[in-house]
Design a protein around this motif. Structure first.
Motif, PDB file in Angstrom:
ATOM      1  N   VAL A 150      -4.044   8.599 -10.410  1.00 34.65           N
ATOM      2  CA  VAL A 150      -4.371   7.866  -9.044  1.00 34.65           C
ATOM      3  C   VAL A 150      -3.334   7.515  -8.366  1.00 34.65           C
ATOM      4  CG1 VAL A 150      -6.076   6.374  -8.006  1.00 34.65           C
ATOM      5  CG2 VAL A 150      -6.549   7.191 -10.260  1.00 34.65           C
ATOM      6  N   GLU A 151      -2.913   8.099  -7.218  1.00 29.71           N
ATOM      7  CA  GLU A 151      -1.502   7.895  -6.739  1.00 29.71           C
ATOM      8  C   GLU A 151      -1.697   8.536  -5.200  1.00 29.71           C
ATOM      9  OE1 GLU A 151       1.517   7.152  -5.546  1.00 29.71           O
ATOM     10  OE2 GLU A 151       2.373   7.103  -7.672  1.00 29.71           O
ATOM     11  N   ASP A 152      -1.077   7.744  -4.192  1.00 29.89           N
ATOM     12  CA  ASP A 152      -0.901   8.091  -2.870  1.00 29.89           C
ATOM     13  C   ASP A 152       0.310   8.860  -2.406  1.00 29.89           C
ATOM     14  OD1 ASP A 152       0.350   5.763  -3.295  1.00 29.89           O
ATOM     15  OD2 ASP A 152      -0.333   5.103  -1.222  1.00 29.89           O
ATOM     16  N   ASN A 153       1.246   8.525  -3.226  1.00 28.65           N
ATOM     17  CA  ASN A 153       2.620   9.259  -2.767  1.00 28.65           C
ATOM     18  C   ASN A 153       2.687  10.847  -3.209  1.00 28.65           C
ATOM     19  OD1 ASN A 153       5.439   9.969  -3.524  1.00 28.65           O
ATOM     20  ND2 ASN A 153       5.641   8.344  -1.918  1.00 28.65           N
ATOM     21  N   MET A 177      -2.332   5.070 -13.319  1.00 27.94           N
ATOM     22  CA  MET A 177      -2.749   4.504 -12.269  1.00 27.94           C
ATOM     23  C   MET A 177      -1.818   3.903 -11.302  1.00 27.94           C
ATOM     24  SD  MET A 177      -5.841   3.489 -10.618  1.00 27.94           S
ATOM     25  CE  MET A 177      -7.119   3.229 -11.793  1.00 27.94           C
ATOM     26  N   ASP A 178      -1.340   4.198 -10.004  1.00 25.89           N
ATOM     27  CA  ASP A 178      -0.636   3.576  -9.315  1.00 25.89           C
ATOM     28  C   ASP A 178      -0.935   2.268  -8.848  1.00 25.89           C
ATOM     29  OD1 ASP A 178       1.498   3.158  -7.410  1.00 25.89           O
ATOM     30  OD2 ASP A 178       0.807   4.147  -6.003  1.00 25.89           O
ATOM     31  N   ILE A 179      -0.368   1.441  -8.408  1.00 27.92           N
ATOM     32  CA  ILE A 179      -1.220  -0.088  -8.272  1.00 27.92           C
ATOM     33  C   ILE A 179      -1.334  -0.237  -6.627  1.00 27.92           C
ATOM     34  CG2 ILE A 179      -0.526  -2.447  -8.322  1.00 27.92           C
ATOM     35  CD1 ILE A 179      -1.844  -1.209 -10.856  1.00 27.92           C
ATOM     36  N   ASN A 180      -0.196   0.193  -5.969  1.00 28.14           N
ATOM     37  CA  ASN A 180      -0.423   0.107  -4.564  1.00 28.14           C
ATOM     38  C   ASN A 180      -0.985   1.192  -3.843  1.00 28.14           C
ATOM     39  OD1 ASN A 180       1.016  -2.415  -4.525  1.00 28.14           O
ATOM     40  ND2 ASN A 180       2.933  -1.289  -4.531  1.00 28.14           N
ATOM     41  N   ILE A 181      -2.211   1.546  -3.724  1.00 28.78           N
ATOM     42  CA  ILE A 181      -3.080   2.577  -3.462  1.00 28.78           C
ATOM     43  C   ILE A 181      -4.123   2.074  -2.300  1.00 28.78           C
ATOM     44  CG2 ILE A 181      -2.658   4.353  -5.161  1.00 28.78           C
ATOM     45  CD1 ILE A 181      -4.959   3.145  -6.669  1.00 28.78           C
ATOM     46  N   PRO A 182      -4.665   2.952  -1.542  1.00 27.34           N
ATOM     47  CA  PRO A 182      -5.521   2.525  -0.282  1.00 27.34           C
ATOM     48  C   PRO A 182      -6.838   2.285  -0.934  1.00 27.34           C
ATOM     49  CG  PRO A 182      -4.545   4.641   0.010  1.00 27.34           C
ATOM     50  CD  PRO A 182      -3.843   4.199  -1.153  1.00 27.34           C
TER      51      PRO A 182
HETATM   52 MN    MN Z   1       1.243   3.849  -4.137  1.00 23.01          MN
END
Ligand code: MN
Length: 153
Positions: A15-18, A59-64
């Protein structure tokens, strides 16, 4: 045509937005023989975890939408609470590790992540990339006790 038996791969949800991180982790883990599922935000991550039941979640922490800590808390309160969750985050603030572990993460890796440490951590949680390598339980079941009826004395 005879088909050679193929062992199903263990599946890791990332789970990652980058995009760069996604490409890198995908490359590392698929090269090792794992299957990688991806979600761009916390809500999608929760939905995929519930539906696909991966062997492990990164799990990325900073995700939308739903952040990684909240997504972890919800998953650890769900029927897939048994799935190990490892946080991958650039957060290095004092107390972040404690907050991440308190949210229910099983482990925490700080970005930038070394390839070797990533692979080592995934293997530590799920073992080899193949699904049907038989993982022997470390505790052998006790054989059933056979009670031979004794004649009355
Ligand atoms: Mn992120």
């Amino acid at each position: 045509m005879e088909q050679k038996h193929r062992m199903p791969k263990k599946r890791i949800l990332y789970v990652e937005d980058n995009l760069q991180n996604k490409r890198l982790v995908y490359k590392i883990l698929t090269a090792k023989g794992f299957e990688v599922l991806e979600a761009d935000d916390g809500q999608t991550g929760i939905d995929i975890a519930l539906h696909e039941r991966p062997d492990m979640i990164l799990m990325d922490i900073n995700i939308p939408v739903v952040d990684g800590m909240e997504a972890t808390s919800r998953l650890k309160a769900s029927e897939v609470s048994y799935i190990p969750i490892v946080a991958l985050t650039a957060n290095a603030m004092r107390g972040d590790r404690e907050r991440i572990m308190a949210a229910g993460c099983d482990e925490y890796l700080q970005k930038p992540i070394s390839n070797a440490l990533l692979v080592e951590t995934v293997v530590r949680f799920v073992g080899t990339p193949q699904q049907d390598d038989l993982q022997k339980p470390s505790v052998q079941p006790t054989p059933p006790l056979i009670v031979t009826p004794q004649p009355p004395t």
